[in-house]
Write an enzyme that holds these catalytic residues in place. Structure first.
Site, PDB file in Angstrom:
ATOM      1  N   GLU A  60       0.820  -1.521   0.133  1.00 55.60           N
ATOM      2  CA  GLU A  60       0.188   0.024  -0.014  1.00 55.60           C
ATOM      3  C   GLU A  60       0.656   0.969  -0.354  1.00 55.60           C
ATOM      4  OE1 GLU A  60      -3.979  -1.296   1.708  1.00 55.60           O
ATOM      5  OE2 GLU A  60      -2.329  -1.254   3.531  1.00 55.60           O
ATOM      6  N   CYS A  78       2.670   8.497   0.538  1.00 53.53           N
ATOM      7  CA  CYS A  78       3.521   7.918   1.548  1.00 53.53           C
ATOM      8  C   CYS A  78       3.996   6.481   0.776  1.00 53.53           C
ATOM      9  CB  CYS A  78       2.902   7.863   3.341  1.00 53.53           C
ATOM     10  SG  CYS A  78       3.113   6.906   3.951  1.00 53.53           S
ATOM     11  N   CYS A 116       6.099  -6.107   7.618  1.00 48.64           N
ATOM     12  CA  CYS A 116       7.437  -5.794   8.965  1.00 48.64           C
ATOM     13  C   CYS A 116       7.427  -6.442   9.821  1.00 48.64           C
ATOM     14  CB  CYS A 116       6.812  -4.773   8.780  1.00 48.64           C
ATOM     15  SG  CYS A 116       8.104  -3.469  10.303  1.00 48.64           S
ATOM     16  N   CYS A 152       5.869  -3.410  15.942  1.00 47.16           N
ATOM     17  CA  CYS A 152       5.871  -1.538  16.902  1.00 47.16           C
ATOM     18  C   CYS A 152       4.407  -2.022  17.422  1.00 47.16           C
ATOM     19  CB  CYS A 152       6.231  -0.951  16.120  1.00 47.16           C
ATOM     20  SG  CYS A 152       7.678  -0.468  16.003  1.00 47.16           S
ATOM     21  N   CYS A 204       0.982  -1.364  15.890  1.00 40.23           N
ATOM     22  CA  CYS A 204       0.891  -0.976  14.215  1.00 40.23           C
ATOM     23  C   CYS A 204       0.319  -1.454  13.681  1.00 40.23           C
ATOM     24  CB  CYS A 204       2.372  -0.920  13.331  1.00 40.23           C
ATOM     25  SG  CYS A 204       2.778  -0.834  12.141  1.00 40.23           S
ATOM     26  N   GLU A 255      10.209  -1.094   7.362  1.00 38.90           N
ATOM     27  CA  GLU A 255      11.647  -0.726   7.915  1.00 38.90           C
ATOM     28  C   GLU A 255      12.515  -0.346   7.040  1.00 38.90           C
ATOM     29  OE1 GLU A 255      12.944   0.965  10.763  1.00 38.90           O
ATOM     30  OE2 GLU A 255      13.776   1.026   9.665  1.00 38.90           O
ATOM     31  N   SER A 260      11.416   7.122  14.751  1.00 37.22           N
ATOM     32  CA  SER A 260      10.416   7.190  15.155  1.00 37.22           C
ATOM     33  C   SER A 260      10.589   6.433  16.783  1.00 37.22           C
ATOM     34  CB  SER A 260       9.363   5.669  15.035  1.00 37.22           C
ATOM     35  OG  SER A 260       8.462   5.494  15.049  1.00 37.22           O
ATOM     36  N   LEU A 261      10.775   7.469  17.292  1.00 39.32           N
ATOM     37  CA  LEU A 261      10.983   7.379  18.765  1.00 39.32           C
ATOM     38  C   LEU A 261       9.691   6.902  20.620  1.00 39.32           C
ATOM     39  CD1 LEU A 261      12.707   8.121  21.757  1.00 39.32           C
ATOM     40  CD2 LEU A 261      11.554  10.230  21.825  1.00 39.32           C
ATOM     41  N   ASN A 262       8.676   7.768  20.268  1.00 40.73           N
ATOM     42  CA  ASN A 262       7.419   6.542  20.763  1.00 40.73           C
ATOM     43  C   ASN A 262       7.060   6.711  22.611  1.00 40.73           C
ATOM     44  OD1 ASN A 262       6.377   7.259  18.781  1.00 40.73           O
ATOM     45  ND2 ASN A 262       7.675   4.794  17.703  1.00 40.73           N
ATOM     46  N   CYS A 271      -0.938   6.577   9.621  1.00 42.89           N
ATOM     47  CA  CYS A 271       0.314   6.718  10.455  1.00 42.89           C
ATOM     48  C   CYS A 271      -0.305   5.354  10.528  1.00 42.89           C
ATOM     49  CB  CYS A 271       0.919   7.533  10.896  1.00 42.89           C
ATOM     50  SG  CYS A 271       2.482   7.226  11.200  1.00 42.89           S
TER      51      CYS A 271
HETATM   52  S1  SF4 Z   1       5.577   1.308  12.655  1.00 43.74           S
HETATM   53 FE1  SF4 Z   1       7.560   0.890  10.909  1.00 43.74          FE
HETATM   54  S2  SF4 Z   1       8.787   0.133  12.103  1.00 43.74           S
HETATM   55 FE2  SF4 Z   1       7.582  -0.167  12.974  1.00 43.74          FE
HETATM   56  S3  SF4 Z   1       5.947  -2.415  12.652  1.00 43.74           S
HETATM   57 FE3  SF4 Z   1       5.129  -0.205  11.592  1.00 43.74          FE
HETATM   58  S4  SF4 Z   1       5.837  -0.753   9.803  1.00 43.74           S
HETATM   59 FE4  SF4 Z   1       7.434  -1.853  11.181  1.00 43.74          FE
END
Ligand code: SF4
Length: 367
Positions: free
Chosen positions: A101, A114, A121, A125, A128, A173, A227-229, A345
């Site tokens: 996508e 994007c 992936c 995370c 996500c 990633e 990507s800190l979070n 996102c």
């Molecule tokens: S935020 Fe990015 S790195 Fe983390 S699981 Fe989702 S796609 Fe992968």
């Protein structure tokens, strides 16, 4: 009548994704003069968004011969989901039948694309949706740049006339597929190819520490977003298991020595999860961690989806967090785009039937 072109005597690889040197080898193998390579390069990337059959500067027989022997490799638009805010989520098909996508986000002064760097992936995370797919495979450079060409062709975008930003924040990633990402970036940034300046390209990483230095050493590269979070190592390891392998202090250390260009600053992204990482204390800790960096912080309230266990913080909480961080580090709230069609996102998971109004996790379906 067109005469048939000699068969190309090099290993057949799709045309989209080849650089000028590789195209030169290709046209030589077909018995054509070298200037055809430049015509093909411009036609592919600059003028015709990957549609080889439309490159009228090339003889028809050469176009047909190349397509027969190599294939164009341009991802095919399979589905479009359009949000109430104008964002469009694309499902594009790759040559092996897989799909990824990518998202078109229109803004007043520019458009943002994007794109994905991997199918699925492996990073996991917790906030996500893509993570729930696992990793299917890395994308090739052609499949990465091809997403830009596919959307540009579909929407008749002209990056030389109206600015286009490219963010590698879709599926995957990017730093775990670094070679193809860098090659795609060179094709995107080359003024003789797609022509999107490096400062309009952003690569986002979950923090693959050893690859950050390698990325920074590349002469042509996009801007880096981290990507800190989380505001502490323990908290980060809970929501981003990759942090157990690449701890927060090592990540900040490699960022500290990152070779920023004169015009550049780092971006730290922070997904706010209700009651998990969104307190005033977290905000003060984040400000403390990042004070002294040439950077900005982008805050994103969680974009929900089926299988994601976190809640969305209120607007007041998001704004309070922003105010605290902003006292020491420039901090902005990123407005979600395309949340209603699972295009925002962290929401890319090939959701087939987006709800019409607000995403209800129970309604998500997967292909
Ligand atoms: S935020 Fe990015 S790195 Fe983390 S699981 Fe989702 S796609 Fe992968």
């Amino acid at each position: 009548m067109e005469t048939p072109t000699a068969r190309v005597e090099v290993a057949p690889r799709p045309l989209v994704g080849l650089d000028l040197g590789e195209l030169l080898a290709l046209v030589r193998a077909a018995g054509e003069p070298p200037y055809r390579a430049r015509q093909l390069y411009r036609g592919l990337y600059r003028d015709h968004a990957g549609r080889v059959s439309e490159i009228s500067t090339l003889p028809l027989a050469l176009r047909n011969g190349l397509l027969r022997d190599c294939g164009s490799g341009l991802p095919e638009v399979r589905q479009r989901h359009t949000s109430a805010d104008g964002t469009v989520r694309y499902l594009v098909g790759l040559q092996d039948g897989r799909t990824v996508e990518c998202v078109f986000i229109p803004e007043r002064a520019r458009d943002t694309l994007c794109i994905s760097s991997q199918a699925g992936c492996a990073v996991d995370c917790r906030f996500c949706l893509t993570a729930l797919m696992g990793l299917e495979r890395n994308l090739t450079a052609g499949e990465i740049v091809g997403q830009v060409l596919a959307i540009a062709g579909d929407r008749d975008l002209k990056p030389r006339r109206r600015p286009v930003n490219v963010v590698m924040m879709g599926m995957g990633e990017p730093l775990l597929n670094l070679g193809p990402v860098m090659k795609a970036t060179r094709l995107l940034a080359d003024p003789a190819a797609v022509g999107i300046p490096q400062r309009r390209i952003t690569v986002s990483t979950s923090g693959i520490v050893p690859k950050i230095a390698e990325f920074g050493a590349s002469a042509v590269r996009g801007k880096l977003a981290i990507s800190l979070n989380a505001s502490s190592q323990g908290q980060r390891a809970e929501i981003m298991p990759i942090s157990s392998k690449y701890p927060l202090d090592a990540l900040l250390e490699v960022c500290r020595s990152y070779p920023l260009r004169r015009w550049e600053r780092l971006t730290f992204e922070y997904v706010l999860l209700k009651g998990v990482n969104d307190s005033d204390t977290d905000a003060r800790r984040v400000a403390g961690l990042l004070a002294g960096f040439k950077c900005k912080v982008n805050l994103i309230a969680l974009n929900p989806g089926a299988g994601i266990e976190f809640g969305i913080p209120s607007d007041d909480r998001v704004n309070a967090f922003r105010s605290i961080v902003h006292r020491r580090v420039p901090c902005f709230v990123r407005k979600p785009r395309g949340r209603d069609i699972f295009a925002a996102c962290g929401q890319l998971r090939r959701t087939a039937s987006p709800p019409l109004v607000h995403p209800d996790p129970s309604e998500g379906q997967n292909l």
